[in-house]
Scaffold this motif. Structure first.
Motif, PDB file in Angstrom:
ATOM      1  N   GLY A   1       0.814  -1.209   0.000  1.00 13.38           N
ATOM      2  CA  GLY A   1       0.000   0.000   0.000  1.00 13.38           C
ATOM      3  C   GLY A   1       0.847   1.257   0.000  1.00 13.38           C
ATOM      4  N   GLU A   2       1.945   1.242   0.758  1.00 10.24           N
ATOM      5  CA  GLU A   2       2.850   2.392   0.791  1.00 10.24           C
ATOM      6  C   GLU A   2       3.507   2.604  -0.568  1.00 10.24           C
TER       7      GLU A   2
ATOM      8  N   ARG B   1       1.085   4.320  -2.842  1.00  8.14           N
ATOM      9  CA  ARG B   1       0.942   5.736  -2.496  1.00  8.14           C
ATOM     10  C   ARG B   1       2.099   6.549  -3.070  1.00  8.14           C
TER      11      ARG B   1
ATOM     12  N   THR C   1      -5.245  -1.131  -8.446  1.00  5.75           N
ATOM     13  CA  THR C   1      -5.616  -1.805  -7.197  1.00  5.75           C
ATOM     14  C   THR C   1      -5.566  -3.323  -7.318  1.00  5.75           C
TER      15      THR C   1
ATOM     16  N   LEU D   1      -3.964  -5.428  -4.513  1.00  5.36           N
ATOM     17  CA  LEU D   1      -4.262  -5.001  -3.149  1.00  5.36           C
ATOM     18  C   LEU D   1      -5.534  -5.648  -2.619  1.00  5.36           C
TER      19      LEU D   1
ATOM     20  N   GLU E   1      -9.476  -3.325   1.533  1.00  4.77           N
ATOM     21  CA  GLU E   1      -9.265  -2.101   2.308  1.00  4.77           C
ATOM     22  C   GLU E   1      -8.248  -1.194   1.620  1.00  4.77           C
ATOM     23  N   ARG E   2      -7.131  -1.771   1.194  1.00  5.13           N
ATOM     24  CA  ARG E   2      -6.090  -0.965   0.545  1.00  5.13           C
ATOM     25  C   ARG E   2      -6.542  -0.501  -0.839  1.00  5.13           C
TER      26      ARG E   2
END
Length: 299
Positions: free
Chosen positions: A213-214, A217, A237, A240, A243-244
């Motif tokens: 997830g990081e 980002r 996505t 992932l 949630e992420r």
């Protein structure tokens, strides 16, 4: 005999379709790679784009009506009896600050459309406009497609494609450096973006030390570095969890509104499709606009 040349920062940055050429890396401090470009290669206007073409973001109503608009876009591969029409007159428009979904089955033309929008391949016909600037009209209308991709289009891929030997700050600052921004200022702007995306605490970390997830980002921050009017996100996505994945879409919506960026998300991900207010469904090389659920993204 021969020695293997170490790849430059530029060569390592992106997959081959997006790689720039002719750049050399240098050092501006211990362990801090920088980028040198010819004088005058700044980012204020960009090749073929007049300054102020995108309006004043502080004055509502002064920007362009569309972040990106395409009309009757066609793409044919091959010729004669073996020709394949991948795109057959596609129409699509995305406003500044809007995030839309582009969906469709495998082989429908999604990837071809994305490559045309990203100026990676040349369409066979039609018209494409960024802001109020026509970039393609039955042929390219800009002098430098590399500058277009670098300065006016942000890319977010399924994999982050972060450069493993650069820290998070330099991964985000790199597009600014390539565009002629001073290294120190580029890093300052990168840190601002990392703060906005809640990963500033990882600014000195190498990509291998980040979670999935990081990493995504940071990839979004890199795509926003040059404040492009358009971001193209290709299955951002897919790797992932729910949630992420929803977190990435939430961030894309927030950044789109904040920077008045038009965002196109190509996806098969059933987790995020209900979040789009507008969708374009592509089938057999043609698009059909659909009203999405626009499900609220809490958080």
């Amino acid at each position: 005999g021969w020695t293997r040349r170490r790849p430059s920062v530029v060569e390592a940055k992106l997959p081959p379709d997006h790689a720039a050429s002719g750049d050399q890396d240098h050092r501006d401090g211990p362990g801090r790679p920088g980028i040198h470009r010819a004088p005058g290669a700044g980012i204020s206007a960009g090749a073929g784009f007049p300054a102020g073409a995108w309006g004043n973001p502080d004055l509502p109503g002064t920007g362009p009506t569309h972040g990106i608009r395409i009309e009757g876009l066609r793409k044919r591969f091959g010729a004669g009896d073996t020709a394949v029409d991948a795109l057959k007159g596609v129409d699509l428009a995305v406003a500044p600050g809007e995030v839309i979904g582009l969906i469709g089955p495998s082989g429908s033309g999604k990837s071809t459309l994305l490559k045309c929008l990203g100026a990676v391949i040349e369409p066979s016909g039609g018209r494409m406009t960024l802001g109020e600037e026509v970039i393609y009209d039955e042929g390219w209308r800009i002098p430098d497609r590399r500058a277009l991709r670098r300065d006016k289009i942000g890319f977010v891929f399924q994999a982050p494609y972060l450069i493993p030997f650069l820290d998070v700050t330099d991964n985000v600052a790199l597009p600014l450096m390539l565009a002629g921004q001073a290294n120190g200022l580029a890093r300052d702007q990168a840190r601002e973006l990392l703060s906005a995306l809640d990963v500033s605490h990882r600014a000195r970390a190498l990509p291998a030390h980040l979670s999935g997830g990081e990493q995504q980002r940071v990839a979004i921050a890199r795509a926003l570095a040059n404040r492009p009017p358009v971001i193209l996100a290709d299955e951002p996505t897919a790797p992932l969890d729910s949630e992420r994945a929803l977190g990435v879409i939430r961030l894309l919506n927030q950044m789109a509104r904040q920077y008045q960026t038009a965002v196109i998300v190509v996806t098969h991900d059933e987790k995020i499709i209900p979040t789009f207010r507008r969708l374009y469904h592509i089938r057999d090389g043609r698009t059909q606009e659909e009203v999405g659920e626009g499900r609220t993204l809490a958080g």
